[in-house]
Design an enzyme around this catalytic site. Structure first.
Site, PDB file in Angstrom:
ATOM      1  N   GLY A 228      44.267  -3.127 -21.939  1.00 14.84           N
ATOM      2  CA  GLY A 228      44.363  -4.535 -21.622  1.00 14.84           C
ATOM      3  C   GLY A 228      45.574  -5.218 -22.220  1.00 14.84           C
ATOM      4  N   TRP A 278      36.694   0.245 -24.010  1.00 17.94           N
ATOM      5  CA  TRP A 278      37.190   0.904 -25.226  1.00 17.94           C
ATOM      6  C   TRP A 278      36.165   1.850 -25.850  1.00 17.94           C
ATOM      7  CZ3 TRP A 278      42.188  -0.058 -26.795  1.00 17.94           C
ATOM      8  CH2 TRP A 278      42.810  -1.190 -26.248  1.00 17.94           C
ATOM      9  N   ASP A 338      41.331 -12.982 -28.089  1.00 18.45           N
ATOM     10  CA  ASP A 338      41.383 -11.529 -28.201  1.00 18.45           C
ATOM     11  C   ASP A 338      40.085 -10.963 -28.766  1.00 18.45           C
ATOM     12  OD1 ASP A 338      42.616  -9.089 -27.714  1.00 18.45           O
ATOM     13  OD2 ASP A 338      43.471  -8.949 -29.715  1.00 18.45           O
ATOM     14  N   TRP A 506      35.552  -0.949 -41.953  1.00 16.84           N
ATOM     15  CA  TRP A 506      35.694  -0.375 -40.610  1.00 16.84           C
ATOM     16  C   TRP A 506      34.827   0.878 -40.483  1.00 16.84           C
ATOM     17  CZ3 TRP A 506      38.891  -1.804 -36.378  1.00 16.84           C
ATOM     18  CH2 TRP A 506      39.603  -2.997 -36.577  1.00 16.84           C
TER      19      TRP A 506
END
Length: 605
Positions: A228, A278, A338, A506
């Site tokens: 994207g 994704w 975003d 993460w």
């Protein structure tokens, strides 16, 4: 009692010695597959592969407790293992069993997948791009010995793989399916690693690429396109696992006249409208619907594409038989921050106000936790609440879930706006986990990191969907950044939070029947086990790099193991830089590169 295992100098040498032993015991063979593809395979197939257990549709639907056959183990996306040998009572006895080097750098985000003692891992595209492409390894899950290795250089000249990672593999029959970075779907023989077929799905020279694991369901192999950032038209496509024949393709931005096209302005913006895929979708076998998360729109700024812009920043329900979009829920109409909603919701049935709900639960990048209902073809809103600081949505409509947006915090073309959470979101792609034992979900969250964004007009939309200027910074005088959160699905309330003062998080989550939650994701390179009930850190172990991989659990000969890959990079490194800038010099350690597989088990008596 928390146990911390420290690798001293001799211990670290021992770790690498173990991996070298594994490498030395793999039988060399000439490259196969043509055009540099295939790699090292044994001259004679080892016994463990000769007896390879075929992955059937029934095994994917109801995997054996000791196997991990799809990226989150089960179609519902729970990331949960029913194994319970490793538990709170013996976690202090958890120790390293083996480690193997992958030979690749950058972010290792895939789960180690195990079928009857055979482990499969995929690794990222090395840099510089083209010098070394995707890799798949098969290993003996008990010893770490490499059984075969498949390497594949990027096949497309000028391929643009802007997120050069792999988030896993698909297993079906006697084949392993790889979504290669340059938008090829590849089928490998699970016993030899030889390439059976390869199918170009999209043109990566035009910005399309793959970062996800294939989803195998209903006799099909499904993949979705990323890209994207460069003005693609996102899609999910299904293929015949036997020969790679395309069965259907469903675009996430409707063409004129198709349902949802009325939410786009007139003209050709739909051709480059974004809606990337994704992360691998989750699947409901009862309805044959797969739930996929979609990315932001292109151009970046919503004021350049007036309207809600379906199906960007949404969860879509796709009929796996036909590819038709049957239902959707949009989190950010006219998305301008975003905040891709790339993570698919997990399928969990929960209770709310005395009512049993066939649920979907999504921890969105926009900072809200959504409880939804899967009602036949429809996706209904039940409730939503912020799980991190959120200053953009003043509220959610109690019936539809549509946000009331504060225009002061919505960026536009030439109009800067500050917003929290920042563009990486309160949670990015790393998946949550759910434990049916505790009735809790476990979230790798990021708090106190905000962005300021101002858009620009795109000179060439098809080549630059994200035109603008952006800065991301930490909230001044904050006490922490990364978190692990636990929420009860029936009350919709937070139960506990573990905070990281100097690191973002993460780390994908793994929950187990041993009342444990495993995760990495921090800049101190630690792999941790938490008490699933109260969040206390019970065990931690330092690896060679940062952990972005999805942890898994499997069993061999009645013994339970925990597996994870280490290897820092991709977007986590960018957030690491943001945290570093926001703290005093020397406060945040550098995170080294280097890919490796780590397997842990209980100490032998």
């Amino acid at each position: 009692m928390k146990t911390r295992t420290v690798l001293m100098a001799m211990g670290l040498l021992g770790v690498f010695f173990i991996s070298l032993i594994g490498a030395s015991q793999q039988a060399p063979a000439p490259a196969a597959g043509g055009a540099g593809r295939g790699g090292q395979q044994p001259a004679a197939i080892p016994a463990i592969l000769q007896n390879y257990k075929t992955v059937t549709a029934e095994r994917l639907r109801k995997p054996e407790d000791g196997d991990w056959l799809s990226v989150r183990r089960t179609y519902d996306g729970w990331g949960y293992s029913p194994l319970e040998e490793i538990k709170r009572g013996n976690i202090d006895q958890l120790q390293l069993k083996w480690v193997a080097l992958t030979g690749q750098n950058n972010g290792h985000e895939a789960p180690p997948m195990v079928n009857n003692g055979v482990m499969f891992v995929s690794t990222p595209v090395n840099q510089p791009q083209g010098a070394n492409g995707n890799q798949v390894m098969a290993l003996d899950a008990k010893t770490g010995i490499v059984l075969w290795r498949y390497t594949r250089p990027l096949a497309t000249p000028g391929a643009r793989v802007l997120h050069p990672t792999s988030r896993g593999l698909g297993l079906f029959g006697d084949r392993v399916f790889l979504a290669a970075g340059d938008a090829y779907l590849v089928a490998l023989d699970a016993k030899t690693g030889r390439e059976v077929w390869s199918k170009q799905v999209a043109d990566s020279a035009n910005g399309y690429y793959f970062s996800l694991a294939p989803l195998v369901a209903d006799g099909k192999v499904m993949v979705g396109a990323s890209g994207g950032e460069t003005g693609i038209r996102g899609f999910v496509a299904a293929f015949d696992p036997a020969d790679g024949k395309e069965l259907w393709r469903s675009y996430m931005v409707p063409a004129p006249g198709e349902p949802g096209s009325e939410t786009w302005p007139a003209g050709d913006l739909w051709k480059t409208g974004g809606g990337s895929i994704w992360v691998t979708g989750n699947y409901d076998p009862e309805t044959n619907l797969a739930y996929w998360g979609t990315g932001n729109g292109g151009p970046w700024m919503g004021d350049q594409r007036p309207g809600d812009n379906l199906y960007t920043a949404s969860t879509v329900a796709i009929d796996v038989a036909t590819g038709k979009i049957k239902g959707h829920f949009q989190y950010n109409p006219n998305e301008s921050w975003d905040w891709d909603e790339v993570s698919p919701p997990i399928l969990v049935d929960y209770r709310r106000n005395g009512r049993a709900i066939k649920g979907l639960i999504d921890v969105a990048r926009n900072g809200y936790l959504y409880f939804l209902e899967r009602d036949g073809d429809k996706i209904n809103f039940v409730d939503g609440t912020p799980y991190v600081k959120q200053n953009v949505f003043r509220s959610l409509d109690p019936k539809t879930g549509r946000p009331d947006v504060d225009p002061e915090h919505k960026p536009g073309t030439g109009k800067p706006a500050n917003y929290c959470p920042g563009l990486s979101g309160g949670k990015n792609w790393p998946p949550i986990a759910y434990s049916p034992e505790t009735r809790m979900i476990y979230i790798p969250a990021n708090e106190n990191i905000c962005s300021t964004l101002s858009g620009q007009q795109n000179p060439v939309p098809a080549r630059g969907a994200n035109a603008g200027t952006m800065t991301t910074a930490v909230v001044p005088s904050t006490t922490h950044f990364g978190e692990v959160q636990a929420w009860n699905v029936d009350t919709g309330k937070r139960v506990w939070t573990h905070e990281f003062p100097t690191s973002a998080n993460w780390g994908p989550m793994l929950a187990t029947a041993g009342d444990l939650v495993f995760s990495g994701g921090t800049n101190d390179r630690m792999f941790r086990a938490y008490d699933a009930r109260n969040g206390k850190v019970l065990w931690e172990f330092p690896t060679n790099s940062g952990i972005l991989s999805q942890p898994t659990s499997f069993s061999i000969d009645g013994k339970q193991y925990i597996a994870v890959m280490s290897g820092f990079g991709i977007d986590a490194r960018g957030m690491q830089a943001t945290v570093t800038r926001g703290l005093a010099a020397g406060t945040v350690p550098a995170v080294p590169d280097g890919g490796s597989i780590w397997v842990f088990g209980i100490k032998e008596k």
